[in-house]
Scaffold this motif. Structure first.
Motif, PDB file in Angstrom:
ATOM      1  N   SER A  47       0.826  -1.209   0.000  1.00  0.00           N
ATOM      2  CA  SER A  47       0.000   0.000   0.000  1.00  0.00           C
ATOM      3  C   SER A  47       0.859   1.258   0.000  1.00  0.00           C
ATOM      4  O   SER A  47       0.589   2.212  -0.734  1.00  0.00           O
ATOM      5  N   LEU A  48       1.891   1.263   0.823  1.00  0.00           N
ATOM      6  CA  LEU A  48       2.790   2.426   0.872  1.00  0.00           C
ATOM      7  C   LEU A  48       3.509   2.626  -0.459  1.00  0.00           C
ATOM      8  O   LEU A  48       3.647   3.753  -0.938  1.00  0.00           O
ATOM      9  N   TYR A  49       3.977   1.542  -1.067  1.00  0.00           N
ATOM     10  CA  TYR A  49       4.649   1.651  -2.356  1.00  0.00           C
ATOM     11  C   TYR A  49       3.694   2.193  -3.422  1.00  0.00           C
ATOM     12  O   TYR A  49       4.058   3.072  -4.197  1.00  0.00           O
ATOM     13  N   GLY A  50       2.484   1.666  -3.460  1.00  0.00           N
ATOM     14  CA  GLY A  50       1.511   2.124  -4.448  1.00  0.00           C
ATOM     15  C   GLY A  50       1.154   3.583  -4.261  1.00  0.00           C
ATOM     16  O   GLY A  50       1.046   4.336  -5.227  1.00  0.00           O
ATOM     17  N   TYR A  51       0.987   4.006  -3.020  1.00  0.00           N
ATOM     18  CA  TYR A  51       0.675   5.414  -2.763  1.00  0.00           C
ATOM     19  C   TYR A  51       1.836   6.301  -3.202  1.00  0.00           C
ATOM     20  O   TYR A  51       1.630   7.312  -3.867  1.00  0.00           O
ATOM     21  N   ASP A  52       3.054   5.921  -2.827  1.00  0.00           N
ATOM     22  CA  ASP A  52       4.208   6.750  -3.166  1.00  0.00           C
ATOM     23  C   ASP A  52       4.428   6.796  -4.672  1.00  0.00           C
ATOM     24  O   ASP A  52       4.756   7.846  -5.222  1.00  0.00           O
ATOM     25  N   HIS A  53       4.230   5.693  -5.329  1.00  0.00           N
ATOM     26  CA  HIS A  53       4.509   5.642  -6.760  1.00  0.00           C
ATOM     27  C   HIS A  53       3.441   6.336  -7.602  1.00  0.00           C
ATOM     28  O   HIS A  53       3.757   6.983  -8.598  1.00  0.00           O
ATOM     29  N   PHE A  54       2.178   6.221  -7.206  1.00  0.00           N
ATOM     30  CA  PHE A  54       1.103   6.714  -8.060  1.00  0.00           C
ATOM     31  C   PHE A  54       0.434   8.001  -7.579  1.00  0.00           C
ATOM     32  O   PHE A  54      -0.113   8.738  -8.381  1.00  0.00           O
ATOM     33  N   GLN A  99       5.144  14.781 -18.423  1.00  0.00           N
ATOM     34  CA  GLN A  99       5.355  14.502 -17.001  1.00  0.00           C
ATOM     35  C   GLN A  99       4.064  13.977 -16.380  1.00  0.00           C
ATOM     36  O   GLN A  99       2.978  14.461 -16.695  1.00  0.00           O
ATOM     37  N   PRO A 100       4.164  12.988 -15.482  1.00  0.00           N
ATOM     38  CA  PRO A 100       2.957  12.463 -14.820  1.00  0.00           C
ATOM     39  C   PRO A 100       2.269  13.539 -13.989  1.00  0.00           C
ATOM     40  O   PRO A 100       2.873  14.543 -13.614  1.00  0.00           O
ATOM     41  N   ALA A 101       1.009  13.318 -13.696  1.00  0.00           N
ATOM     42  CA  ALA A 101       0.204  14.309 -12.972  1.00  0.00           C
ATOM     43  C   ALA A 101       0.689  14.521 -11.542  1.00  0.00           C
ATOM     44  O   ALA A 101       0.465  15.579 -10.968  1.00  0.00           O
ATOM     45  N   ASN A 102       1.380  13.526 -10.958  1.00  0.00           N
ATOM     46  CA  ASN A 102       1.826  13.688  -9.574  1.00  0.00           C
ATOM     47  C   ASN A 102       3.225  14.295  -9.474  1.00  0.00           C
ATOM     48  O   ASN A 102       3.812  14.300  -8.407  1.00  0.00           O
TER      49      ASN A 102
END
Length: 121
Positions: A47-54, A99-102
């Motif tokens: 969950s932490l990886y997915g949040y940080d990455h996306f 560039q990605p939105a985040n």
């Protein structure tokens, strides 16, 4: 008389009547304490990886000042044509739009330390 109630239960199968359900002589296969902790830890890390990455915002720097100065010097020296200069500006615009939105793009002059920089080729 009493035989009728006992005939509905299977005989000789090693089952016992506990409450309203039949249980065999097998040991239950539910996960143990360490397995539950391991699974919970893996889910939390994913969950932490997915949040940080996306989803988490990231700051990236762009050194547009030196890029435009370099392009201007090449144009005035006659090493590139005006069409190549315009193509370079279009490439710069495309890099910014890709560039990605985040990811927040800010000027390199504003970043003091540890900023990831976008390279313009």
């Amino acid at each position: 008389m009493n035989n009728e109630s006992n005939e509905s239960e299977p005989k000789g199968t090693g089952t016992q009547k506990v409450g309203n359900e039949l249980r065999g002589n097998k040991i239950s296969s539910s996960p143990g304490y360490l397995e539950v902790l391991f699974i919970a830890h893996m889910v939390a890390m994913a969950s932490l990886y997915g949040y940080d990455h996306f989803f988490a915002d990231k700051v990236v720097a762009l050194d547009i000042k030196s890029y435009l100065g370099e392009q201007k010097a090449l144009l005035t020296a006659g090493k590139i044509t005006e069409e190549q200069w315009k193509a370079g500006l279009d490439r710069l615009e495309q890099i910014l739009h890709d560039q990605p939105a985040n990811q927040m793009v800010i000027l390199k002059d504003v970043v003091l330390k540890n900023g990831r920089e976008i390279t313009i080729e």
